[in-house]
Design a protein around this motif. Structure first.
Motif, PDB file in Angstrom:
ATOM      1  N   PRO A 216      29.583  36.245  28.142  1.00 25.66           N
ATOM      2  CA  PRO A 216      29.421  35.500  29.390  1.00 25.66           C
ATOM      3  C   PRO A 216      30.751  34.937  29.898  1.00 25.66           C
ATOM      4  O   PRO A 216      31.026  34.992  31.100  1.00 25.66           O
ATOM      5  CB  PRO A 216      28.459  34.371  29.015  1.00 25.66           C
ATOM      6  CG  PRO A 216      27.678  34.914  27.859  1.00 25.66           C
ATOM      7  CD  PRO A 216      28.611  35.817  27.115  1.00 25.66           C
ATOM      8  N   ASP A 217      31.586  34.442  28.983  1.00 25.10           N
ATOM      9  CA  ASP A 217      32.879  33.886  29.414  1.00 25.10           C
ATOM     10  C   ASP A 217      33.785  34.953  30.000  1.00 25.10           C
ATOM     11  O   ASP A 217      34.475  34.716  30.992  1.00 25.10           O
ATOM     12  CB  ASP A 217      33.600  33.217  28.229  1.00 25.10           C
ATOM     13  CG  ASP A 217      32.953  31.893  27.868  1.00 25.10           C
ATOM     14  OD1 ASP A 217      32.202  31.355  28.731  1.00 25.10           O
ATOM     15  OD2 ASP A 217      33.178  31.398  26.750  1.00 25.10           O
ATOM     16  N   GLU A 218      33.793  36.134  29.378  1.00 25.32           N
ATOM     17  CA  GLU A 218      34.632  37.222  29.905  1.00 25.32           C
ATOM     18  C   GLU A 218      34.172  37.617  31.302  1.00 25.32           C
ATOM     19  O   GLU A 218      34.981  37.839  32.205  1.00 25.32           O
ATOM     20  CB  GLU A 218      34.573  38.441  28.970  1.00 25.32           C
ATOM     21  CG  GLU A 218      35.388  38.249  27.694  1.00 25.32           C
ATOM     22  CD  GLU A 218      35.103  39.302  26.629  1.00 25.32           C
ATOM     23  OE1 GLU A 218      36.016  39.605  25.853  1.00 25.32           O
ATOM     24  OE2 GLU A 218      33.955  39.809  26.551  1.00 25.32           O
ATOM     25  N   VAL A 219      32.855  37.721  31.471  1.00 22.52           N
ATOM     26  CA  VAL A 219      32.331  38.103  32.788  1.00 22.52           C
ATOM     27  C   VAL A 219      32.737  37.055  33.818  1.00 22.52           C
ATOM     28  O   VAL A 219      33.243  37.391  34.901  1.00 22.52           O
ATOM     29  CB  VAL A 219      30.791  38.269  32.756  1.00 22.52           C
ATOM     30  CG1 VAL A 219      30.247  38.495  34.158  1.00 22.52           C
ATOM     31  CG2 VAL A 219      30.395  39.410  31.830  1.00 22.52           C
ATOM     32  N   ARG A 220      32.538  35.778  33.466  1.00 24.85           N
ATOM     33  CA  ARG A 220      32.858  34.711  34.427  1.00 24.85           C
ATOM     34  C   ARG A 220      34.334  34.767  34.810  1.00 24.85           C
ATOM     35  O   ARG A 220      34.683  34.731  35.987  1.00 24.85           O
ATOM     36  CB  ARG A 220      32.508  33.338  33.838  1.00 24.85           C
ATOM     37  CG  ARG A 220      32.643  32.205  34.871  1.00 24.85           C
ATOM     38  CD  ARG A 220      32.191  30.851  34.335  1.00 24.85           C
ATOM     39  NE  ARG A 220      30.878  30.897  33.710  1.00 24.85           N
ATOM     40  CZ  ARG A 220      30.629  30.828  32.402  1.00 24.85           C
ATOM     41  NH1 ARG A 220      31.638  30.692  31.544  1.00 24.85           N
ATOM     42  NH2 ARG A 220      29.404  30.892  31.938  1.00 24.85           N
ATOM     43  N   ALA A 221      35.204  34.901  33.813  1.00 25.88           N
ATOM     44  CA  ALA A 221      36.645  34.924  34.102  1.00 25.88           C
ATOM     45  C   ALA A 221      36.995  36.099  35.008  1.00 25.88           C
ATOM     46  O   ALA A 221      37.788  35.970  35.945  1.00 25.88           O
ATOM     47  CB  ALA A 221      37.431  35.007  32.795  1.00 25.88           C
ATOM     48  N   LYS A 222      36.393  37.251  34.753  1.00 30.66           N
ATOM     49  CA  LYS A 222      36.708  38.423  35.576  1.00 30.66           C
ATOM     50  C   LYS A 222      36.201  38.244  37.009  1.00 30.66           C
ATOM     51  O   LYS A 222      36.878  38.616  37.964  1.00 30.66           O
ATOM     52  CB  LYS A 222      36.102  39.684  34.958  1.00 30.66           C
ATOM     53  CG  LYS A 222      36.828  40.120  33.688  1.00 30.66           C
ATOM     54  CD  LYS A 222      36.191  41.344  33.058  1.00 30.66           C
ATOM     55  CE  LYS A 222      36.868  41.684  31.732  1.00 30.66           C
ATOM     56  NZ  LYS A 222      36.266  42.851  31.084  1.00 30.66           N
ATOM     57  N   VAL A 223      35.013  37.663  37.142  1.00 36.20           N
ATOM     58  CA  VAL A 223      34.471  37.458  38.493  1.00 36.20           C
ATOM     59  C   VAL A 223      35.345  36.465  39.257  1.00 36.20           C
ATOM     60  O   VAL A 223      35.682  36.682  40.427  1.00 36.20           O
ATOM     61  CB  VAL A 223      33.010  36.958  38.435  1.00 36.20           C
ATOM     62  CG1 VAL A 223      32.531  36.516  39.819  1.00 36.20           C
ATOM     63  CG2 VAL A 223      32.097  38.049  37.887  1.00 36.20           C
ATOM     64  N   GLU A 292      26.421  34.368  38.711  1.00 35.12           N
ATOM     65  CA  GLU A 292      25.023  34.140  38.322  1.00 35.12           C
ATOM     66  C   GLU A 292      24.228  35.454  38.352  1.00 35.12           C
ATOM     67  O   GLU A 292      23.435  35.743  37.454  1.00 35.12           O
ATOM     68  CB  GLU A 292      24.337  33.153  39.278  1.00 35.12           C
ATOM     69  CG  GLU A 292      24.915  31.754  39.290  1.00 35.12           C
ATOM     70  CD  GLU A 292      24.581  30.946  38.046  1.00 35.12           C
ATOM     71  OE1 GLU A 292      23.912  31.486  37.139  1.00 35.12           O
ATOM     72  OE2 GLU A 292      25.011  29.774  37.982  1.00 35.12           O
ATOM     73  N   VAL A 293      24.465  36.231  39.406  1.00 31.98           N
ATOM     74  CA  VAL A 293      23.746  37.506  39.547  1.00 31.98           C
ATOM     75  C   VAL A 293      24.050  38.415  38.361  1.00 31.98           C
ATOM     76  O   VAL A 293      23.147  38.973  37.723  1.00 31.98           O
ATOM     77  CB  VAL A 293      24.126  38.206  40.883  1.00 31.98           C
ATOM     78  CG1 VAL A 293      23.595  39.633  40.933  1.00 31.98           C
ATOM     79  CG2 VAL A 293      23.616  37.395  42.073  1.00 31.98           C
ATOM     80  N   LEU A 294      25.346  38.551  38.051  1.00 37.43           N
ATOM     81  CA  LEU A 294      25.737  39.452  36.948  1.00 37.43           C
ATOM     82  C   LEU A 294      25.248  38.925  35.605  1.00 37.43           C
ATOM     83  O   LEU A 294      24.768  39.686  34.765  1.00 37.43           O
ATOM     84  CB  LEU A 294      27.259  39.643  36.927  1.00 37.43           C
ATOM     85  CG  LEU A 294      27.842  40.459  38.080  1.00 37.43           C
ATOM     86  CD1 LEU A 294      29.349  40.564  37.950  1.00 37.43           C
ATOM     87  CD2 LEU A 294      27.228  41.856  38.145  1.00 37.43           C
ATOM     88  N   GLN A 295      25.382  37.615  35.407  1.00 38.66           N
ATOM     89  CA  GLN A 295      24.940  37.053  34.122  1.00 38.66           C
ATOM     90  C   GLN A 295      23.441  37.292  33.933  1.00 38.66           C
ATOM     91  O   GLN A 295      22.998  37.655  32.838  1.00 38.66           O
ATOM     92  CB  GLN A 295      25.231  35.549  34.031  1.00 38.66           C
ATOM     93  CG  GLN A 295      26.698  35.162  34.164  1.00 38.66           C
ATOM     94  CD  GLN A 295      27.561  35.495  32.949  1.00 38.66           C
ATOM     95  OE1 GLN A 295      27.087  36.057  31.974  1.00 38.66           O
ATOM     96  NE2 GLN A 295      28.842  35.171  33.025  1.00 38.66           N
ATOM     97  N   SER A 296      22.666  37.112  34.988  1.00 37.04           N
ATOM     98  CA  SER A 296      21.218  37.269  34.812  1.00 37.04           C
ATOM     99  C   SER A 296      20.860  38.747  34.579  1.00 37.04           C
ATOM    100  O   SER A 296      19.905  39.064  33.889  1.00 37.04           O
ATOM    101  CB  SER A 296      20.440  36.696  36.004  1.00 37.04           C
ATOM    102  OG  SER A 296      20.622  37.500  37.136  1.00 37.04           O
ATOM    103  N   MET A 297      21.677  39.641  35.149  1.00 41.67           N
ATOM    104  CA  MET A 297      21.452  41.065  34.916  1.00 41.67           C
ATOM    105  C   MET A 297      21.876  41.467  33.488  1.00 41.67           C
ATOM    106  O   MET A 297      21.210  42.276  32.831  1.00 41.67           O
ATOM    107  CB  MET A 297      22.275  41.844  35.952  1.00 41.67           C
ATOM    108  CG  MET A 297      22.218  43.325  35.865  1.00 41.67           C
ATOM    109  SD  MET A 297      23.244  44.032  37.182  1.00 41.67           S
ATOM    110  CE  MET A 297      24.698  44.483  36.258  1.00 41.67           C
ATOM    111  N   LEU A 298      22.978  40.869  33.028  1.00 41.21           N
ATOM    112  CA  LEU A 298      23.537  41.296  31.740  1.00 41.21           C
ATOM    113  C   LEU A 298      22.912  40.584  30.542  1.00 41.21           C
ATOM    114  O   LEU A 298      23.020  41.070  29.416  1.00 41.21           O
ATOM    115  CB  LEU A 298      25.062  41.089  31.730  1.00 41.21           C
ATOM    116  CG  LEU A 298      25.827  41.989  32.708  1.00 41.21           C
ATOM    117  CD1 LEU A 298      27.309  41.640  32.725  1.00 41.21           C
ATOM    118  CD2 LEU A 298      25.647  43.469  32.339  1.00 41.21           C
TER     119      LEU A 298
END
Ligand code: TRP
Length: 361
Positions: A216-223, A292-298
């Motif tokens: 989740p942290d990696e996704v957030r940082a990239k977004v 939020e969209v990506l996190q809920s999908m992933l």
């Protein structure tokens, strides 16, 4: 008519949200819809070796990564046969015979191969195996008599090539092979998801991918560091949507339900876009929503991955079983192909009888 589905991916790295948008989510949808006779998902290690001949370890290591990505997206070993290309030698044999039906100039015109040659600086030293991989891909598809191939847009030239081989084969040797149709994702933005840097394509070497297995942290940082509109400096400035990767990702993934859950002041993406282009909407707010969209999908993807990671030998067992089943299916087609091509000498009693008569004057 039977409904047989086949797709695959080269195991050169973990799969990313571009794969998910372009093909994986469509595969899971088709799987869950049911109503097909067979569905195969192939890890194309032999194809990966066509431009990684000196890097077999990379391909080897990524087999299980891709398998875990498949399983974590929700592909079920009960419903889908997952297999490894190199473990089905029939595919090589088919490729060898199909090579006689394709010209060098036709391969040279394949736009995907052309751009891959450029990307890899192969111009003067193209490996023959790489050059001919569209033919081997035709073998992958036709070996299973697949008529439905859910792929990303870049694979359309391969499907076109496959259709030509099928028509040529059937016209020369008689009706044997089945013509496939490509199935593209319905949302236009899913056809080719840009990298987080706004570049045309996600690619590991550019470091602009969001991987399915990212934390989740990696996704957030990239977004949060994604490319938007470079001229959108102050919140009050009107923003541009074209080339704005954040909005392209929202086009690909956001639903009205996401708005209800995470950004209820807008009913849908159109309203958000209107505000952005009018001015007064900051990038940060849009990025937080995309996160939020990506996190809920992933999230469910990550949870399933964790489960499968606990038993890696079982993952290899799934691939082994799938490969055995795939080989049985491919062997049936290969036998039909060889018989159509008249290279089935020992099973053709008529041939032996006629030859015998010729010599018994
Ligand atoms: N060319 C595909 C890719 O680069 C992988 C692939 C190999 C494939 N054989 C296939 C895809 C057959 C669909 C059908 O990812």
């Amino acid at each position: 008519m039977k409904k047989i589905i086949l797709t695959g991916d080269r195991p050169t790295g973990r799969l990313h949200v571009g794969h998910y948008a372009g093909s994986l989510s469509e595969r899971v949808r088709v799987q869950n819809e049911g109503g097909y006779d067979n569905m195969y998902v192939m890890i194309a290690d032999a194809q990966a070796l066509t431009d990684n001949a000196e890097n077999p370890e990379k391909v080897r290591q990524n087999i299980v990564e891709v398998a875990l990505d498949y399983l974590s997206c929700g592909l079920s070993p009960e419903k889908v046969d997952m297999f490894i290309q190199s473990q089905v030698p029939e595919l090589c044999e088919l490729s060898f015979y199909y090579m006689n039906l394709v010209t060098v100039s036709r391969l040279q015109r394949n736009p995907t191969v052309k751009s891959e040659i450029q990307m890899r600086n192969f111009e003067t030293s193209i490996p023959v195996g790489f050059f001919t991989y569209p033919i081997s891909q035709a073998a992958d598809i036709t070996a299973f008599k697949a008529n439905i191939v859910p792929v990303g847009e870049d694979q359309l030239p391969m499907i076109e090539q496959t259709k030509e081989i099928v028509r040529k084969f059937n016209s020369v040797y008689g009706e044997t092979l089945v013509e496939p149709e490509a199935v593209l994702p319905k949302r236009k933005a899913c056809l080719r998801l840009p990298g987080t840097d706004g570049k045309a394509k996600m690619s590991k070497s550019l470091g602009n991918c969001i991987y399915l297995a990212d934390t989740p942290d990696e996704v957030r940082a990239k977004v949060m560091s994604m490319y938007t509109d470079p001229d959108h400096i102050k919140v009050t400035d009107p923003g541009k949507l074209e080339g704005n990767a954040v909005f392209t990702y929202l086009d690909a993934f956001a639903t009205d339900e996401h708005f209800k859950a995470f950004l209820p002041e807008y009913a849908n993406l159109d309203e958000l876009k209107a505000h952005y282009t009018r001015g007064g909407l900051g990038d940060m707010k849009v990025k937080r929503f995309l996160n939020e969209v990506l996190q809920s999908m992933l999230e469910p993807v990550r949870a399933r991955r964790k489960e499968y990671e606990k038993d890696i030998p079982a993952v290899y067992e799934i691939l082994k079983r799938g490969s055995e089943k795939a080989e049985r299916a491919a062997a049936v087609t290969l036998a039909e192909v060889k018989s159509a091509m008249k290279i089935d000498y020992f099973s053709d009693e008529e041939l032996i009888r006629v030859q015998k008569e010729k010599y018994s004057v």
